[in-house]
Each structure stands twice: as structure tokens, then as C-alpha cells.
Design an enzyme around this catalytic site. Sequence first.
Site, PDB file in Angstrom:
ATOM      1  N   CYS A  79      68.573  42.007  97.464  1.00  0.00           N
ATOM      2  CA  CYS A  79      67.470  41.572  97.971  1.00  0.00           C
ATOM      3  C   CYS A  79      66.370  41.684  97.378  1.00  0.00           C
ATOM      4  CB  CYS A  79      67.203  42.653  99.540  1.00  0.00           C
ATOM      5  SG  CYS A  79      66.164  41.716 100.624  1.00  0.00           S
ATOM      6  N   HIS A 167      72.707  42.290 102.139  1.00  0.00           N
ATOM      7  CA  HIS A 167      72.701  43.830 102.218  1.00  0.00           C
ATOM      8  C   HIS A 167      74.229  44.234 102.304  1.00  0.00           C
ATOM      9  CE1 HIS A 167      68.585  44.819 102.048  1.00  0.00           C
ATOM     10  NE2 HIS A 167      68.174  43.837 102.866  1.00  0.00           N
ATOM     11  N   GLU A 169      75.401  47.228 102.152  1.00  0.00           N
ATOM     12  CA  GLU A 169      75.346  48.574 102.543  1.00  0.00           C
ATOM     13  C   GLU A 169      75.676  48.658 104.071  1.00  0.00           C
ATOM     14  OE1 GLU A 169      71.105  47.898 101.935  1.00  0.00           O
ATOM     15  OE2 GLU A 169      73.029  47.039 101.112  1.00  0.00           O
ATOM     16  N   GLY A 223      72.584  78.621 110.374  1.00  0.00           N
ATOM     17  CA  GLY A 223      73.111  77.150 110.504  1.00  0.00           C
ATOM     18  C   GLY A 223      73.894  76.594 109.246  1.00  0.00           C
ATOM     19  N   SER A 227      74.446  78.589 105.453  1.00  0.00           N
ATOM     20  CA  SER A 227      75.711  79.311 105.412  1.00  0.00           C
ATOM     21  C   SER A 227      76.608  78.791 104.366  1.00  0.00           C
ATOM     22  CB  SER A 227      76.198  78.993 106.804  1.00  0.00           C
ATOM     23  OG  SER A 227      75.716  79.680 107.764  1.00  0.00           O
TER      24      SER A 227
END
Length: 509
Positions: A79, A167, A169, A223, A227
Site C-alpha cells: 500500500c 493488503h 496480511e 498471570g 509465569s
Amino acid sequence: MQDKIFVLDFGSQYTQLIARKIRELHVYCEIYPFNKFPRPDRSVKGIILSGSPSSVWDPGAPVPDLDLIMGKVPVLGICYGAQYMAFKNGGKVAPSTTREYGRAKLDSMDVSSELFSGISEGSQVWMSHGDTILSLPENYHVIGRTDDIAVAAYQVKDEKIFGIQFHPEVYHTTEGKLILKNFVDDICGCSQDWTPASFVEETLKILKSELKQDKVILGLSGGVDSSVSAVLLHRAIGTNLNCIFVDNGLLRKDEYSKVLESYQHMGLNVRGVDARAKFLDALSGIADPEEKRKIIGRCFIEIFEEEGEKLKDVKWLGQGTIYPDVIESVSVNGPSATIKSHHNVGGLPEKMNLKVVEPLKLLFKDEVRRVGSTLGIDKALLGRHPFPGPGLGIRVVGEVTAERLAILQEVDNIFINGLTDAGLYDKVWQAAAILLPVQSVGVMGDERTYESVVALRAVASTDGMTADWVHLPYEFLSRISNEIINKVKGVNRVVYDISSKPPATIEWE
């Protein structure tokens, strides 16, 4: 040396999605602002230029220095990236006369181009641009057209430099992943060997080399991110890792005891610190969300440094920072703005006595979970919803007080337990209750009330960069709303947040 792709960010809403798609191909990828990227070394096999909300004609349009990369590695402009390369080298770019947004068909392709190897004739692509390329520089040639766009794709003659005005993606470009695979695999020659197992192996080597026999203090939250960081660090340096779980008073109801218990069987050296009074005192009278984040971050650092002094010779602070934290914390002088301060702990102070180590800072959330699974971490812990470093401090909108926190903890507890009991918890990426600085009129029994409003939020996402609100069943929302109002004194109204990210963020502050 790990093969990698650079993505240069010009401010597109899809930039993070480009990186994710590349990583799904087992190729390592990093995002850099268009004006702040390092000189590519031998490990950089290709560079992708993202789209942008800007026009190449705008006075403040992003103007990258491409001399560092052009002719040195393969380049794919998407783009704006495609338009800029053509414009810079003498092509003509102008506002589109035909609407170029939405689905289109590649009705004409140069099938001999490596970029379109295996792509079907008439393949659907997704357009999203206001400018279009009217003519190309002399040494460029068209390799793709649509009914409305004469230059949907181009290549520089005898070079591995490509531009596409669609695009690849996004989901709506049906063969976009194959186009990206052609670029990173066939054109750039990347080894598709970046996996959770390879990440663990490489990260452990780096940690062992960097930390050696140094001691590290790590703040655990219970969390996923902290961890997984803890297990990685523990495997690298063993007992030189000292984990601290701080009760800052901003946790969920009963979370302090539950989290300490959950770590007992993981072989980690964990110590709890009760610092509720410290945090609440520091937050007294503060309503600005950025100031709250920075205060919370400063208090965390002070505690970690105090605990480090007790342990003696601690040199490092470990954090569970992940890639969205890094991306959203960087200002790019134009195409993107800082969304919030480095929000793993709410904003690090400029000066502190500990160096920072962040083992996961280049991973998206779903990648962290896959790494955790590779490390053998319990699925129940890996499935926990993300929870912000500043905790409920940024879910109590406005000033944080003990009374307001107590109200929110009860509301949050009802909501999260309700999702679990209804079998909805694992269908939601993140759920939150937010206490608003608003009071509303209500009626309970025969009495008029004037009490607080709470908002419930549940979003679906894969990495936190984008998110959509979850369509929770009306019956569930009705039941939870009634339970909150009946059981939590001080709340007489419950609302449900149906905003997506973008334009909203997941958290309210």
C-alpha cells in the site's frame, strides 16, 4: 544466527498483523518505526514496508531513508510502502478517481513472478487506499492488475523489489498468506525454523550468556507472561532467580493467597510481600490514569529494590513484558502515537538501581502461551485471562480508594466466577469489570438510590493488538447484572461495553 524479516511501520492499522502472519510461517519478524530501524545485518533476509493513513503528498508524510536497504535485501512495499517507492523513484501517484477500498480480483497477473507463484487467476485481494499509482518509474514493470487498478502490483526489473497496493496480511485477501510465504521463503530465502522450541533454546542461551551468575528478582503476578518468564529464567540461572509476589491491594478478590498456592508446585523460589498500604497511600488523591500507572510502577520498583537489598547482590529486575507492551509504548513521531506508558508495571522510572531483563519482549500473547506449553507449564495457568500490571488500579476509573477497590473486587469476582460457571471463560480472551466515576439514580424497594455504575467488558483477541467485543448471551448478562446489583452494596447500575479495539483500547485507562 536466526533469519529474520524487518517490518517498517508507517502507521498502518495492519502493521502488527503483517508481523503475525510472517511468524505464523515460522519466520522470525520484528517491527520498527520507519525512522528508527537498525542497519540490517546478515540475519535480515528481507524488509516489508507497511501501509499508512498518510498520502505521499501530505506535508508530514513518513519519509524513510531507504538507502540502507534498497538493493541490499529483498523489499516488499504494501500500500503506502508501494506508493512511496514508486513516487520516490519518479513514478506518478495521485488521489484515486475510483473507490479503492474493499474486495477486488487480480484478473491479470505475471505468473512468472516469484511473488505470485501458485496464486490463482482472479484471486481475491483487499484494497484500502486513497491514492493510487498511475505510472511507474522506467525500470519498474506491472505484475498484477484489477479491473479498476492498472498497477495493483509491480516489480523492479532484475531486482527483488516488489510493491503491491493491496493488503496480503488481512483475511479478505484469500491467498495473502501464500503471497507472503513466496516473499519470505522463495524470494528472501528464509529458513522456516522459528518455533516455540527454537525460541526456548535460543533464549536460554542468551539468558545464560547475559546473566551468568548474577541474581535476578522477578515480580510474579500469577498471570501467563510473568509465569513463563519465571520458568525461562529459572531454567537459565536456577536458584539465582528470586521471585516476589507483591500484594499491592489492587489484585482480584483472594488472588494473593491463590497465586502463592499455585506456584508451590512449580519449583520456583517465591516470596510474598504485603504492600497494600504503600500503594494506596501513594495513589491517594490521584485520578489521572498515566500518573496512576507511573506511581504504581514506581512503588513496584521501590519494593523490588528493597527486597533486592535484603537478598544481597541482586543486579537484575525480571519482567513479563511482551511485544504489544513494547509496540504500544513507542512513539514514532507521526504515524503512531504512544498509546500508554510501558504497562507491564505501569511505567519504569528513569533511574533505578536494577538492570531490566525481559525474556518475552518480542512475543505476542498467543506465542507466549505456546512457549509456556513447550516448557510444560500447567494448561490452567496458561489459559488465564491477561491482567494488567497496574491491576484494578486502572479499572477503578478516577481516584483509587480502599472503598472503591472493595466494591470493584466484589463485582469482578461475580463476573469472572459467572463466566467460569457458565462455561464462557475460555471463550473470552480477556474479561474485566470497571468501576466508573459516575453515580446514577435507582430504586431499590421503595427507596431512591444514588450509587455507582460498573461496566463489564469481554473481548475476543489473539494478541491484544486488536480485539472485538464478545457477544455474551443476554440471559447471562441479565443474571450477572442482577447478582451484582443485589449483592454489591454501592452499585445500582451495570452496563456492557461493546467497543472494539481499535478505536477503543481493551482497558478503560
